[in-house]
Structures are given as C-alpha cells and as structure tokens.
Motif scaffolding. Sequence first.
Motif, PDB file in Angstrom:
ATOM      1  N   ARG A  82       0.830  -1.214   0.000  1.00  0.00           N
ATOM      2  CA  ARG A  82       0.000   0.000   0.000  1.00  0.00           C
ATOM      3  C   ARG A  82       0.865   1.265   0.000  1.00  0.00           C
ATOM      4  NH1 ARG A  82      -3.977  -2.871  -1.943  1.00  0.00           N
ATOM      5  NH2 ARG A  82      -5.194  -4.078  -0.433  1.00  0.00           N
ATOM      6  N   VAL A  83       1.997   1.202  -0.682  1.00  0.00           N
ATOM      7  CA  VAL A  83       2.919   2.342  -0.719  1.00  0.00           C
ATOM      8  C   VAL A  83       2.258   3.555  -1.374  1.00  0.00           C
ATOM      9  CG1 VAL A  83       5.030   3.205  -1.804  1.00  0.00           C
ATOM     10  CG2 VAL A  83       5.041   1.000  -0.637  1.00  0.00           C
ATOM     11  N   ARG A  84       1.561   3.344  -2.474  1.00  0.00           N
ATOM     12  CA  ARG A  84       0.999   4.467  -3.218  1.00  0.00           C
ATOM     13  C   ARG A  84      -0.105   5.189  -2.438  1.00  0.00           C
ATOM     14  NH1 ARG A  84       2.658   0.347  -5.675  1.00  0.00           N
ATOM     15  NH2 ARG A  84       4.026   0.428  -7.507  1.00  0.00           N
ATOM     16  N   PRO A  85      -1.115   4.474  -1.932  1.00  0.00           N
ATOM     17  CA  PRO A  85      -2.135   5.201  -1.166  1.00  0.00           C
ATOM     18  C   PRO A  85      -1.592   5.810   0.118  1.00  0.00           C
ATOM     19  CG  PRO A  85      -2.516   2.831  -1.037  1.00  0.00           C
ATOM     20  CD  PRO A  85      -1.479   3.049  -2.093  1.00  0.00           C
ATOM     21  N   MET A  86      -0.636   5.142   0.755  1.00  0.00           N
ATOM     22  CA  MET A  86      -0.048   5.711   1.956  1.00  0.00           C
ATOM     23  C   MET A  86       0.686   7.001   1.621  1.00  0.00           C
ATOM     24  SD  MET A  86       2.508   4.057   4.795  1.00  0.00           S
ATOM     25  CE  MET A  86       4.051   4.472   4.021  1.00  0.00           C
ATOM     26  N   LEU A  87       1.405   7.012   0.518  1.00  0.00           N
ATOM     27  CA  LEU A  87       2.115   8.210   0.091  1.00  0.00           C
ATOM     28  C   LEU A  87       1.134   9.350  -0.177  1.00  0.00           C
ATOM     29  CD1 LEU A  87       4.706   9.628  -0.772  1.00  0.00           C
ATOM     30  CD2 LEU A  87       4.545   8.480  -2.984  1.00  0.00           C
ATOM     31  N   CYS A  88      -0.003   9.023  -0.757  1.00  0.00           N
ATOM     32  CA  CYS A  88      -1.041  10.021  -1.019  1.00  0.00           C
ATOM     33  C   CYS A  88      -1.521  10.650   0.283  1.00  0.00           C
ATOM     34  CB  CYS A  88      -2.206   9.353  -1.755  1.00  0.00           C
ATOM     35  SG  CYS A  88      -3.585  10.458  -2.119  1.00  0.00           S
ATOM     36  N   LEU A  89      -1.790   9.828   1.285  1.00  0.00           N
ATOM     37  CA  LEU A  89      -2.280  10.321   2.579  1.00  0.00           C
ATOM     38  C   LEU A  89      -1.222  11.165   3.284  1.00  0.00           C
ATOM     39  CD1 LEU A  89      -4.111   7.156   3.985  1.00  0.00           C
ATOM     40  CD2 LEU A  89      -5.096   9.081   2.729  1.00  0.00           C
ATOM     41  N   VAL A  90       0.018  10.696   3.291  1.00  0.00           N
ATOM     42  CA  VAL A  90       1.094  11.409   3.983  1.00  0.00           C
ATOM     43  C   VAL A  90       1.369  12.749   3.299  1.00  0.00           C
ATOM     44  CG1 VAL A  90       3.529  11.344   4.661  1.00  0.00           C
ATOM     45  CG2 VAL A  90       2.125   9.289   4.850  1.00  0.00           C
ATOM     46  N   ALA A  91       1.320  12.774   1.969  1.00  0.00           N
ATOM     47  CA  ALA A  91       1.535  14.030   1.246  1.00  0.00           C
ATOM     48  C   ALA A  91       0.457  15.048   1.587  1.00  0.00           C
ATOM     49  CB  ALA A  91       1.565  13.769  -0.258  1.00  0.00           C
ATOM     50  N   CYS A  92      -0.777  14.579   1.689  1.00  0.00           N
ATOM     51  CA  CYS A  92      -1.884  15.460   2.068  1.00  0.00           C
ATOM     52  C   CYS A  92      -1.656  16.054   3.448  1.00  0.00           C
ATOM     53  CB  CYS A  92      -3.199  14.676   2.039  1.00  0.00           C
ATOM     54  SG  CYS A  92      -4.645  15.620   2.559  1.00  0.00           S
ATOM     55  N   GLU A  93      -1.265  15.210   4.394  1.00  0.00           N
ATOM     56  CA  GLU A  93      -1.039  15.672   5.768  1.00  0.00           C
ATOM     57  C   GLU A  93       0.169  16.599   5.846  1.00  0.00           C
ATOM     58  OE1 GLU A  93      -2.808  11.968   8.385  1.00  0.00           O
ATOM     59  OE2 GLU A  93      -0.874  11.701   7.412  1.00  0.00           O
ATOM     60  N   LEU A  94       1.173  16.331   5.032  1.00  0.00           N
ATOM     61  CA  LEU A  94       2.394  17.131   5.059  1.00  0.00           C
ATOM     62  C   LEU A  94       2.123  18.590   4.697  1.00  0.00           C
ATOM     63  CD1 LEU A  94       5.501  17.207   5.383  1.00  0.00           C
ATOM     64  CD2 LEU A  94       5.667  16.569   2.967  1.00  0.00           C
ATOM     65  N   VAL A  95       1.184  18.820   3.768  1.00  0.00           N
ATOM     66  CA  VAL A  95       0.898  20.190   3.337  1.00  0.00           C
ATOM     67  C   VAL A  95      -0.250  20.815   4.127  1.00  0.00           C
ATOM     68  CG1 VAL A  95       1.806  19.787   1.024  1.00  0.00           C
ATOM     69  CG2 VAL A  95      -0.644  19.445   1.460  1.00  0.00           C
ATOM     70  N   GLY A  96      -0.704  20.125   5.188  1.00  0.00           N
ATOM     71  CA  GLY A  96      -1.713  20.712   6.067  1.00  0.00           C
ATOM     72  C   GLY A  96      -3.105  20.150   5.949  1.00  0.00           C
ATOM     73  N   GLY A  97      -3.301  19.112   5.139  1.00  0.00           N
ATOM     74  CA  GLY A  97      -4.621  18.510   4.977  1.00  0.00           C
ATOM     75  C   GLY A  97      -4.880  17.397   5.980  1.00  0.00           C
ATOM     76  N   GLN A  98      -6.075  16.817   5.904  1.00  0.00           N
ATOM     77  CA  GLN A  98      -6.473  15.725   6.775  1.00  0.00           C
ATOM     78  C   GLN A  98      -6.514  14.407   6.008  1.00  0.00           C
ATOM     79  OE1 GLN A  98      -7.065  16.191  10.156  1.00  0.00           O
ATOM     80  NE2 GLN A  98      -6.357  18.284   9.721  1.00  0.00           N
ATOM     81  N   GLU A  99      -6.200  13.314   6.701  1.00  0.00           N
ATOM     82  CA  GLU A  99      -6.226  11.997   6.055  1.00  0.00           C
ATOM     83  C   GLU A  99      -7.566  11.720   5.400  1.00  0.00           C
ATOM     84  OE1 GLU A  99      -6.665   7.637   7.801  1.00  0.00           O
ATOM     85  OE2 GLU A  99      -4.611   8.353   8.082  1.00  0.00           O
ATOM     86  N   SER A 100      -8.660  12.048   6.096  1.00  0.00           N
ATOM     87  CA  SER A 100      -9.998  11.753   5.582  1.00  0.00           C
ATOM     88  C   SER A 100     -10.267  12.459   4.251  1.00  0.00           C
ATOM     89  CB  SER A 100     -11.056  12.160   6.611  1.00  0.00           C
ATOM     90  OG  SER A 100     -10.937  13.539   6.937  1.00  0.00           O
ATOM     91  N   THR A 101      -9.674  13.627   4.068  1.00  0.00           N
ATOM     92  CA  THR A 101      -9.863  14.380   2.826  1.00  0.00           C
ATOM     93  C   THR A 101      -9.259  13.659   1.626  1.00  0.00           C
ATOM     94  OG1 THR A 101      -9.770  16.445   4.079  1.00  0.00           O
ATOM     95  CG2 THR A 101      -9.448  16.608   1.696  1.00  0.00           C
ATOM     96  N   ALA A 102      -8.126  13.002   1.851  1.00  0.00           N
ATOM     97  CA  ALA A 102      -7.406  12.357   0.750  1.00  0.00           C
ATOM     98  C   ALA A 102      -7.735  10.871   0.596  1.00  0.00           C
ATOM     99  CB  ALA A 102      -5.904  12.514   0.945  1.00  0.00           C
ATOM    100  N   MET A 103      -8.497  10.289   1.535  1.00  0.00           N
ATOM    101  CA  MET A 103      -8.717   8.841   1.481  1.00  0.00           C
ATOM    102  C   MET A 103      -9.386   8.371   0.189  1.00  0.00           C
ATOM    103  SD  MET A 103      -8.078   5.980   2.880  1.00  0.00           S
ATOM    104  CE  MET A 103      -7.725   6.161   4.642  1.00  0.00           C
TER     105      MET A 103
END
Length: 337
Positions: A82-103
């Motif tokens: 699950r590297v790709r979806p995890m990377l998507c979630l972490v990138a969202c959080e890194l720039v100030g977003g929430q995990e739920s927004t990017a799920m």
Amino acid sequence: MRHRYTLVLSAMRLIRPSNRRHLTSIASPDSEFISYMNNKAKSIEKALDDSVPLCNNSVPLLKPVLEVREAMRYTLLSGGKRVRPMLCLVACELVGGQESTAMPTACAVEMIHASSLILDDLPCMDDDSLRRGKPTNHKVFGEKTAILAANALMSLAVEQTLASTSLGVPSERVLWAVQEMARAVGTEGLVAGQAADLAGGRMSFKNEDEELRYLEFIHIHKTAVLVEAAAVVGAIMGGGSDEEIERLKSYARCVGLMFQVMDDVLDETKSSEELGKTAGKDLITGKLTYPKVMGVENAREYAKMLNREAQEHLQGFDSDKVVPLLSLADYIVKRQN
C-alpha cells in the motif's frame, strides 16, 4: 544534462558534490515506522473494502456482474505494501490537509495500481501466474472477466476521486487530481512504460548509455509515474502550493525508481516463496532490468543514491511531518520482498 545512470557506471562515483544539507532520516524500517505503516494500511484496507461491495443497497447483483466485482476485490484486497495510497495520505497531511480528505483519492490510486497489475499479468503481456503469493486474477476468473475487472477498477478510480467534492475539496482541485491520474495512466504514463517494456527484449542498442536511457524510460513511465501521481494528488487534496507539489513530485519520482531498482534486484536474489511472485522470470525472458544492465551491486548502490536524492527534495518541509516520507524511502531501499 548528463545522464544520471552514467554515474553508477563510473567507478561507483554515485553522488555529485552538493552543498545542500541532508535531512536526517529515521534508521531503516524500525518497529515504530512499521507500526505507523500498518496503521495507515488498515485504514486504507477498510476504505478499499467499502468501495467495492458485493451488492448495491442490499440488492443482489446479477451473477456475471457479481463475478466482475469479486474479481475486482480479489486483486484490490490482496494485500501488498500500500505504498501508493499511503504516500497520497502522507503528502496530504504534510501540506496541512487531513487523512480523511485524501482517502477517496488514495483508494483511487490503489485501484489504478490494481488494474495495472491485472493487465500486466495477462498472457498477452507479462504472462504471470503468481502475484502476492496467490494465483493471478486471470488464473482465477479467466481472461475476459479479468479484463472487465481491470476496466471497472479504472472507472471506479475516477468516481472515487470526484467524490472528494462532498468532503469540501474545491472542485477545481478535484478536477486537477483527476487530470494528474489520467496523465499517469495514458501514453504519457503506464501505457507508454508497458509498451516500451514489452518491446525491450527485442531492442538492440548502440551502447550502454542508450540501453540505460531506454530502461529509465520504461520505469519512469511504468512504475515511478504512478508513485509520483500518488504524492501529487495527495498534496493537491491537502491544499498544497505549486512549490510543495513540485518538491513532492520530485521526491516521489526518486522513490518510484528506487522501488523498481530494488524490485529488479530482489527478482534476481530472492526465491518465489520469499517474493510472493515468480522470481527470476525477467532474466529468463530476457527483459531489461537494472541488474542486467549494471550488475546487482551497482544497482543496489544506485538505489541508495536515489534514496539520498529523494531526501534532498524534502528540504524545507516541517521536520516532524516529513519523517514518514524519509522512513518510507529507507523502507523501500532496504526491503527484502
């Protein structure tokens, strides 16, 4: 610009001089990061499970449609890192977003990946019978159903991403994310990489550098482009700036290439039981791989170079929030399956 692979072949002079300060990453995949990754994977797994139900609002599906749904779930829920979806979630959080927004978008990226695996394994493509320790999709459901499942997953990925508008993501950012994923799939992405990969065994090259350039094209398009897209769409959903998105894209390209380098190394050095897929097949079929072109040890060193380069692209981000991305890169370069 000088071709980066020539550095690998020049007496192991792998890193060009740099005055930039390197971030300090966590020591390789330690228990803390593995726990973090597993927690993210559980959240992703549940969201993926919910995204492909076996009925519509409690209404049973027709048997042929049900079989397609089962085929979709078979590959989509077959585990993996699950590297790709995890990377998507972490990138969202890194720039100030929430995990739920990017799920939903993270699930969309994984659906595209699962679709590509189904197609990649078909007899007319790579002709594989084992994936993640289980028979490949077409071996279980037949080629016709496998192709339909792959198409359905690609369509569902678009639906998932568009659903992000209901989570408050501005519509222009959602459309931007869809555009990025479409680019990653087509003739600027996965399709181009697969076409070049299929033709690679029949190609003749004038010299080593030309061969390396061709290999780079394959894996930037077949592997790295979707890893890039995962980071980019995550940052888009999180409201990232153009500069933040560009830096995450560069990081993800290094990670994607590094993933493929290690995949090729492991294919030559591990057994099918250890890998969960057919080992040594690329060597038998004469496909271009990093170990074939530069040798196993040089390929390992190249992966380490990419890891260091990936870390450089994370300069300027919050030092605490960036730790998962540093650890992810370390995890990939040191993975054993």
